[in-house]
Design an enzyme around this catalytic site. Structure first.
Site, PDB file in Angstrom:
ATOM      1  N   THR A  76     -13.129  24.456 -12.772  1.00 26.24           N
ATOM      2  CA  THR A  76     -12.742  25.822 -12.403  1.00 26.24           C
ATOM      3  C   THR A  76     -13.474  26.191 -11.120  1.00 26.24           C
ATOM      4  O   THR A  76     -14.705  26.241 -11.091  1.00 26.24           O
ATOM      5  CB  THR A  76     -13.119  26.798 -13.539  1.00 26.24           C
ATOM      6  N   VAL A 136     -14.718  19.095 -20.659  1.00 27.30           N
ATOM      7  CA  VAL A 136     -13.392  18.945 -20.046  1.00 27.30           C
ATOM      8  C   VAL A 136     -13.109  17.490 -19.678  1.00 27.30           C
ATOM      9  O   VAL A 136     -12.046  16.942 -19.999  1.00 27.30           O
ATOM     10  CB  VAL A 136     -13.261  19.871 -18.813  1.00 27.30           C
ATOM     11  N   CYS A 159     -17.602  29.616 -19.981  1.00 31.62           N
ATOM     12  CA  CYS A 159     -16.539  29.928 -19.013  1.00 31.62           C
ATOM     13  C   CYS A 159     -16.404  31.407 -18.658  1.00 31.62           C
ATOM     14  O   CYS A 159     -16.564  31.778 -17.490  1.00 31.62           O
ATOM     15  CB  CYS A 159     -15.201  29.399 -19.526  1.00 31.62           C
ATOM     16  N   ARG A 178      -9.630  25.155 -24.922  1.00 27.10           N
ATOM     17  CA  ARG A 178     -10.711  25.943 -25.517  1.00 27.10           C
ATOM     18  C   ARG A 178     -11.608  25.010 -26.309  1.00 27.10           C
ATOM     19  O   ARG A 178     -11.092  24.170 -27.062  1.00 27.10           O
ATOM     20  CB  ARG A 178     -10.146  27.009 -26.469  1.00 27.10           C
ATOM     21  N   LEU A 209      -7.923  40.460 -29.168  1.00 24.58           N
ATOM     22  CA  LEU A 209      -8.207  41.862 -29.492  1.00 24.58           C
ATOM     23  C   LEU A 209      -9.097  41.942 -30.732  1.00 24.58           C
ATOM     24  O   LEU A 209      -8.871  42.782 -31.603  1.00 24.58           O
ATOM     25  CB  LEU A 209      -6.904  42.646 -29.714  1.00 24.58           C
ATOM     26  N   LYS A 238     -19.196  30.072 -30.181  1.00 28.15           N
ATOM     27  CA  LYS A 238     -18.033  30.381 -31.024  1.00 28.15           C
ATOM     28  C   LYS A 238     -17.921  29.286 -32.086  1.00 28.15           C
ATOM     29  O   LYS A 238     -18.606  28.268 -31.987  1.00 28.15           O
ATOM     30  CB  LYS A 238     -16.771  30.513 -30.191  1.00 28.15           C
ATOM     31  N   LYS A 289      -6.249  30.241 -12.732  1.00 27.45           N
ATOM     32  CA  LYS A 289      -7.306  29.993 -13.723  1.00 27.45           C
ATOM     33  C   LYS A 289      -8.243  31.191 -13.834  1.00 27.45           C
ATOM     34  O   LYS A 289      -8.527  31.694 -14.917  1.00 27.45           O
ATOM     35  CB  LYS A 289      -8.076  28.725 -13.330  1.00 27.45           C
ATOM     36  N   PHE A 335      -7.108  24.654 -19.226  1.00 28.25           N
ATOM     37  CA  PHE A 335      -7.109  25.861 -20.061  1.00 28.25           C
ATOM     38  C   PHE A 335      -7.561  25.587 -21.489  1.00 28.25           C
ATOM     39  O   PHE A 335      -7.431  26.445 -22.354  1.00 28.25           O
ATOM     40  CB  PHE A 335      -5.708  26.494 -20.077  1.00 28.25           C
TER      41      PHE A 335
HETATM   42  P1  NAD Z   1     -20.110  20.027 -18.618  1.00 35.00           P
HETATM   43  O1  NAD Z   1     -21.369  20.574 -18.066  1.00 35.00           O
HETATM   44  O2  NAD Z   1     -19.958  19.851 -20.088  1.00 35.00           O
HETATM   45  O3  NAD Z   1     -19.801  18.607 -17.942  1.00 35.00           O
HETATM   46  C1  NAD Z   1     -19.895  18.356 -16.577  1.00 35.00           C
HETATM   47  C2  NAD Z   1     -20.285  16.886 -16.409  1.00 35.00           C
HETATM   48  O4  NAD Z   1     -20.189  16.527 -15.036  1.00 35.00           O
HETATM   49  C3  NAD Z   1     -21.725  16.582 -16.828  1.00 35.00           C
HETATM   50  O5  NAD Z   1     -21.721  15.563 -17.807  1.00 35.00           O
HETATM   51  C4  NAD Z   1     -22.401  16.119 -15.522  1.00 35.00           C
HETATM   52  O6  NAD Z   1     -23.391  15.114 -15.724  1.00 35.00           O
HETATM   53  C5  NAD Z   1     -21.211  15.573 -14.763  1.00 35.00           C
HETATM   54  N1  NAD Z   1     -21.405  15.461 -13.311  1.00 35.00           N
HETATM   55  C6  NAD Z   1     -21.911  16.369 -12.454  1.00 35.00           C
HETATM   56  N2  NAD Z   1     -21.888  15.895 -11.191  1.00 35.00           N
HETATM   57  C7  NAD Z   1     -21.329  14.656 -11.238  1.00 35.00           C
HETATM   58  C8  NAD Z   1     -21.018  13.655 -10.277  1.00 35.00           C
HETATM   59  N3  NAD Z   1     -21.234  13.848  -8.975  1.00 35.00           N
HETATM   60  N4  NAD Z   1     -20.466  12.503 -10.696  1.00 35.00           N
HETATM   61  C9  NAD Z   1     -20.215  12.296 -12.009  1.00 35.00           C
HETATM   62  N5  NAD Z   1     -20.482  13.216 -12.977  1.00 35.00           N
HETATM   63  C10 NAD Z   1     -21.028  14.374 -12.591  1.00 35.00           C
HETATM   64  O7  NAD Z   1     -18.973  20.976 -18.046  1.00 35.00           O
HETATM   65  P2  NAD Z   1     -17.559  21.346 -18.745  1.00 35.00           P
HETATM   66  O8  NAD Z   1     -17.756  22.372 -19.781  1.00 35.00           O
HETATM   67  O9  NAD Z   1     -16.842  20.086 -19.066  1.00 35.00           O
HETATM   68  O10 NAD Z   1     -16.829  22.066 -17.517  1.00 35.00           O
HETATM   69  C11 NAD Z   1     -16.382  21.350 -16.389  1.00 35.00           C
HETATM   70  C12 NAD Z   1     -15.509  22.265 -15.559  1.00 35.00           C
HETATM   71  O11 NAD Z   1     -14.333  22.617 -16.301  1.00 35.00           O
HETATM   72  C13 NAD Z   1     -16.161  23.583 -15.150  1.00 35.00           C
HETATM   73  O12 NAD Z   1     -15.691  23.943 -13.887  1.00 35.00           O
HETATM   74  C14 NAD Z   1     -15.660  24.550 -16.191  1.00 35.00           C
HETATM   75  O13 NAD Z   1     -15.646  25.871 -15.732  1.00 35.00           O
HETATM   76  C15 NAD Z   1     -14.248  24.041 -16.417  1.00 35.00           C
HETATM   77  N6  NAD Z   1     -13.687  24.355 -17.722  1.00 35.00           N
HETATM   78  C16 NAD Z   1     -14.446  24.264 -18.830  1.00 35.00           C
HETATM   79  C17 NAD Z   1     -13.887  24.556 -20.082  1.00 35.00           C
HETATM   80  C18 NAD Z   1     -14.717  24.496 -21.324  1.00 35.00           C
HETATM   81  O14 NAD Z   1     -14.261  25.000 -22.357  1.00 35.00           O
HETATM   82  N7  NAD Z   1     -15.892  23.907 -21.311  1.00 35.00           N
HETATM   83  C19 NAD Z   1     -12.527  24.920 -20.171  1.00 35.00           C
HETATM   84  C20 NAD Z   1     -11.757  24.970 -19.012  1.00 35.00           C
HETATM   85  C21 NAD Z   1     -12.353  24.682 -17.782  1.00 35.00           C
END
Ligand code: NAD
Length: 436
Positions: free
Chosen positions: A121, A11, A260, A154, A250, A320, A204, A152
């Protein structure tokens, strides 16, 4: 606008790239030195179509920089996006430690009025937690505001989703703050829904939980189809043509996985139980999902009772297609159940092999699908990568021990496969009319 994005994962990195592409000056900060070193060497730490080109373009034009110096990045920025991970704890509760530690760093380093935007999230009420953490560092209410701006996108289509969102949700404490966020997103021309902070946080979770419900619903219908010889694809088509229902989400299969849906659904169940508003439907969504893989593997065992003498080829490992993300990937559950029963397993994924090697043991990693099929008693299609659609199935058949396919994603046409001589097992597909 000077923006800081904290977290350079799926994200954070996409958010930073897209804002820089829209013309903002962006600092993308992460505590993971390996990730930042890789980005500064122009190597993407994740696979995401279109990301590399966008990041490199904006690096070249000086609009995006990557650093481990989170404190300095905060000091320089007017708007700070928190994009850190929010994993599940064993009781389903969301682990907010990364969010809290980011909030503390922001409190300790902010420099002039700053808008703190939570894109991670997080359970309803987290905006308030972030506010209190910042206050606890000695800041006053006037120095900052906290906004909820859930993401949101993907994985696999993250850049396209971030550039063309169905809606942008801005949960803001005042119209003035909401206006700032609207200005930031204006270039996208997407509809913006402004709400209060708790409503945005809940949107969300409600969205992901609803989509997960659709998946479990159609999977439960698939189980009925298997018992009565109906075809779940036709059932889904007939349902989906009703505009009130819609065809998306579906597709019967192996259930929902990834980073997620599983954690967001369990988090909402946890939140609702704490609030005394038990979410019974969601509990059933989870148990239906948890039954998918044991049910699928049982069907394989039914066909191949002497598992110890069998070798299977697994196609697709990522949770996926179009991503290298192995978090909560169904492949891991299936392969481990097959290994537990004594079978040998060969595997291939077009992009997730490096991540899979950190998780899967006692499997043979292959160079391509044909190597996976070589000598196999059955092929098991786990992730529906496009390139698996156009395999030379005559060639696949010629190298297999027995031409059997377990199609966990209903990717193939059973009749076409039968014509070539394959024994085909899909999900919820009866013996009725199949499209040629
Ligand atoms: P991720 O694990 O890929 O990335 C998170 C990053 O944050 C890591 O690189 C980590 O080193 C860094 N981090 C943690 N603590 C930190 C700090 N104090 N300072 C700086 N960096 C720090 O996670 P993601 O998949 O990108 O998801 C992030 C958020 O977004 C989650 O809450 C997730 O639920 C939400 N989200 C994810 C998606 C998805 O498809 N991956 C989609 C929508 C929402």
């Amino acid at each position: 606008m000077r923006i800081c994005v904290i977290g350079s994962g799926y994200v954070g990195l996409v958010t930073a790239a897209v804002f820089s592409d829209m013309g903002s000056d962006v600092v993308c900060a992460d505590i993971d030195e390996g990730k930042i070193a890789s980005l500064n060497s122009r190597i993407m730490p994740i696979y995401e179509p279109g990301l590399e080109e966008m990041v490199k373009r904006n690096m070249d034009e000086g609009r995006i920089v990557f650093t481990t110096d989170v404190a300095a990045s905060i000091k320089k920025s007017e708007i700070i996006f928190i994009c850190v991970g929010t994993p599940s704890q064993s009781n389903g509760e969301t682990d907010l430690s990364y969010v809290k530690s980011a909030a503390k760093m922001i409190g300790e380093n902010l420099n002039g009025y700053t808008i703190i935007v939570n894109k991670s999230t997080v359970p309803v009420g987290t905006g308030d937690i972030v506010r209190r953490v910042v206050i606890s560092t000695g800041r006053s209410e006037e120095e900052f505001d906290v906004v909820s701006n859930p993401e949101f996108l993907r994985e696999g289509s993250a850049i396209g989703d971030a550039l063309n969102p169905d809606r942008i949700v801005v949960g803001a404490p005042s119209k003035k703050v909401a206006k700032k966020l609207k200005e930031l997103y204006a270039a996208l021309g997407a509809p913006v829904l402004v709400t209060d902070v708790p409503s945005a946080e809940l949107i969300k979770y409600a969205s992901n939980a609803f989509l997960a419900t659709k998946i479990s619903f159609i999977n439960a219908i698939a189980d009925i189809c298997e018992k009565v010889g109906a075809n779940v694809i036709d059932v889904a088509e007939g349902m989906g043509r009703d505009k009130r229902i819609g065809r998306d989400f579906l597709n019967a299969g192996l259930g929902f996985g990834g980073s997620c849906f599983p954690k967001d659904v369990t988090s909402l169940i946890h939140t609702s139980s704490i609030l005394g508003a038990e979410f019974k439907i969601l509990k059933n969504v989870v148990s239906t999902n948890e039954n998918r893989i044991p049910h699928f593997v049982d069907r394989i065992v039914e066909r191949f009772p002497d598992m110890g003498a069998c070798s299977f080829g697994a196609l697709g490992l990522a949770f996926k297609p179009d991503t290298d993300d192995m978090r909560e990937a169904k492949s891991v559950e299936i392969i481990n159940l097959l290994l537990e029963r004594g079978a040998k397993v060969k595997v291939f994924d077009p992009v997730a092999m490096n991540n899979a090697k950190k998780i899967l043991t006692n499997v043979e990693f292959c160079e391509n699908p044909y190597e996976v099929a070589n000598g196999a008693d059955a092929l098991i299609l786990i992730t529906e990568w496009r390139e698996f659609r156009t395999l030379d199935m005559e060639r696949i058949k010629s190298v297999m021990k027995t031409p059997v396919i377990f199609d966990g994603r209903n990717m193939y046409d059973p009749r076409a496969k039968a014509k070539i001589g394959f024994e085909y097992y899909g999900i919820g597909r009866g013996k009725g009319m199949e499209k040629e």
